[in-house]
Enzyme design. Sequence first.
Site, PDB file in Angstrom:
ATOM      1  N   TYR A  62       9.249 -13.279  -6.689  1.00  0.00           N
ATOM      2  CA  TYR A  62       8.959 -13.403  -8.131  1.00  0.00           C
ATOM      3  C   TYR A  62       9.633 -14.625  -8.751  1.00  0.00           C
ATOM      4  CZ  TYR A  62       7.977  -8.518  -7.033  1.00  0.00           C
ATOM      5  OH  TYR A  62       7.515  -7.378  -6.439  1.00  0.00           O
ATOM      6  N   TYR A 120       5.195   1.620 -10.522  1.00  0.00           N
ATOM      7  CA  TYR A 120       5.182   0.447  -9.640  1.00  0.00           C
ATOM      8  C   TYR A 120       4.877   0.930  -8.230  1.00  0.00           C
ATOM      9  CZ  TYR A 120       6.384  -3.517  -6.818  1.00  0.00           C
ATOM     10  OH  TYR A 120       6.305  -4.538  -5.899  1.00  0.00           O
ATOM     11  N   ASP A 131       4.121   8.552  -4.110  1.00  0.00           N
ATOM     12  CA  ASP A 131       4.748   7.333  -3.597  1.00  0.00           C
ATOM     13  C   ASP A 131       6.258   7.565  -3.595  1.00  0.00           C
ATOM     14  OD1 ASP A 131       5.916   4.903  -3.191  1.00  0.00           O
ATOM     15  OD2 ASP A 131       4.592   3.777  -4.528  1.00  0.00           O
ATOM     16  N   LYS A 152      11.170   1.667   2.797  1.00  0.00           N
ATOM     17  CA  LYS A 152      12.515   1.269   2.379  1.00  0.00           C
ATOM     18  C   LYS A 152      13.616   1.903   3.240  1.00  0.00           C
ATOM     19  CE  LYS A 152      11.383   0.051  -2.416  1.00  0.00           C
ATOM     20  NZ  LYS A 152      11.810  -1.314  -2.587  1.00  0.00           N
TER      21      LYS A 152
END
Length: 440
Positions: A34, A160, A261, A290
Amino acid sequence: MQIYGFFLKTQYLCDNMTIEELLAYDREHVWHPYTSMTDPLRVYPVARAAGVYIELADGRRLIDGMSSWWSAVHGYNHPALNAAAHAQIDRMAHVMFGGLTHHPAVELAQRLVGLTGLPHVFYSDSGSVAVEVAVKMALQYMQATGHTRRTKLATVAGGYHGDTWHAMSVCDPVGGMHALYAGRLPVQFFAPRPGVPFGGEWTEADFEPMRALVAAHGDEIAAVIIEPVVQGAGGMWFYHPEYLRRLRTLCDEHGILLIADEIATGFWRTGRAFACEWAYITPDIMCVGKALSGGYLSFAATLTSERVADGISSAAPHVFMHGPTFMGNPLACAVACASLELLAAPELPARIAQIESMLRQLLAPAADFAGVADVRVFGAIGVIEMREPVDVGRFQERCVEAGVWIRPFGRLVYIMPPYIITDDELRTLCTAMVQLVGET
Ligand code: PMP
């Protein structure tokens, strides 16, 4: 190619670079997350990391508050994970998964099936891809079972789910990248963000917009995708589990699949193995990533119920159409098995509870600062929400000076430290965080 190879060997080999040269090359050539390529934010060169410490090239040691974006839950350079990686790499780093299988992939499946209660596992290379896989599964399931009008997804604002195409389409419509790709991203259905906070008093009105959305569009919706209880990168918001229970029932009533999620929340970050457990529900499809590989390798999985797997397989082409090159990577699977073995330690939930109570106590003073809008804690996640956006570059400079590593975004300064953090290290981390926020 020859010429570039020559340059690499003689001139640019990193080992021969000074730190200044390395940073200059990085700034010129290497894209970071980003950031602009022409005007990037400052980056800090890391020499090594061990336990809860990230050591910079100049020798400064930082207490890690980020677990490398929720992943390094056991800290860095963990002997058990290192041993698993070494043992596996001496056997094989990778073999294709098409037509072949191996012990690490099967053992990991056993562990994941046991933990989630979902019987089918699809491995992939990152969280975003696990979400793409989940969406493809939901769409293919609806196609295969004759629900051809069900081509849309529904979700809530403030979410997200990753940076790939379908994942982006269900990220928060304002804070996500919808505007940037307007007219190109698939258009999905959004209900407002769940409003009742975790620990707040549940009110039925909070679920009404989702109920109304499904009443109006239910027969077009293949799946609802949601981060259970904790919305992460979309706002670090903790909502009431009753919302999730209502959603499970609503999806069942309307023949809609529920995708959880758990990429950020999974593996005890919230104090339970999965955040869905706060609502006592099982999704039809679950994404994990993760912490799965303890922060060692990019790796993720999508798990499904029997119904979803059978449905997909029931109609031509009778197969699920996805198969990444590094699917089921043995090295990642072996490290993930070691990571899950550590996470099975019976004392872990008590440790997360202790981290939670320390976070509550140590971050509370920040609530008195005029610039702070809210302080909230859930499991091993501590959030200080500011009234104004934080200057990330400046904040990080001060973090590094203070010997801690925290990366804010927007108005949010937050930590989710490795579970192995000691009480003293956590105290140092939180004290620095509160002090830096106070100076902001
Ligand atoms: N879903 C959630 C909830 C996430 O927090 C993330 C990563 N921040 C992703 C998906 C995407 O995972 P990855 O970055 O591994 O692609």
